[in-house]
Design an enzyme around this catalytic site. Structure first.
Site, short mmCIF file in Angstrom:
data_model
loop_
_atom_site.label_atom_id
_atom_site.label_comp_id
_atom_site.label_asym_id
_atom_site.label_seq_id
_atom_site.Cartn_x
_atom_site.Cartn_y
_atom_site.Cartn_z
CG HIS A 1 -2.02 -1.04 1.15
ND1 HIS A 1 -3.00 -0.97 2.04
CD2 HIS A 1 -2.14 -2.03 0.49
CE1 HIS A 1 -3.88 -1.87 1.91
NE2 HIS A 1 -3.50 -2.90 0.72
CD GLU B 1 -1.96 4.19 3.33
OE1 GLU B 1 -3.24 4.62 3.56
OE2 GLU B 1 -1.53 3.38 2.34
CB CYS C 1 -1.78 1.59 6.11
SG CYS C 1 -1.48 0.65 4.74
#
Length: 144
Positions: free
Chosen positions: A53, A55, A86
């Site tokens: 992801h 992040e 995250c």
């Protein structure tokens, strides 16, 4: 002076790069002492990795720049509310501030565990919310 909208626009640029790669269009930047030290976007399809992801990519990049695992003194700007995975990474990184654009009504951390972040972490919601949400809606409209 640079402000939340400026940095969120930088995160939106990352999200657009993800969109062009047929990745879910989420972008992130991490700012430390007024300087962007990490830029990232979703790479789950590219890397065939569910943990890639925006992040998580940004946390890793910022830690490499700083030479340590803690992101104290930094701010994360991300186009969509972080997911629980995250948010856990952000907790462990000890980042003190998170700014996000659009709320994630289906998978945002606040739905599953609204207290996962450190109690002192400041959260700013809704910065350029319409632009961030619109990019996501357009992406998924093309998928249907």
């Amino acid at each position: 002076m640079l402000n939340d909208e400026y940095y969120m626009r930088q995160a939106l640029n990352e999200a657009r790069m993800a969109f062009e790669k047929d990745e879910v269009p989420i972008g992130a930047v991490i700012v430390c002492k007024g300087r962007i030290i990490a830029r990232a976007h979703n790479l789950t399809e590219t890397l065939n990795d569910v943990t890639a992801h925006a992040e998580m990519q940004a946390i890793t990049a910022a830690a490499n720049v700083l030479g340590g695992k803690y992101l104290t003194g930094c701010t994360l700007y991300v186009t969509v509310e972080p997911c629980p995975m995250c948010a856990g990474g952000l907790l462990w990184s000890q980042i003190p501030a998170i700014v996000y654009g659009a709320k994630d009504e289906k998978r945002g951390y606040s739905i599953y565990n609204p207290v996962i972040l450190h109690p002192k972490t400041t959260i700013t919601k809704g910065v350029l919310e319409e632009e961030c949400a619109s990019l996501m809606k357009n992406f998924f409209k093309l998928k249907r």
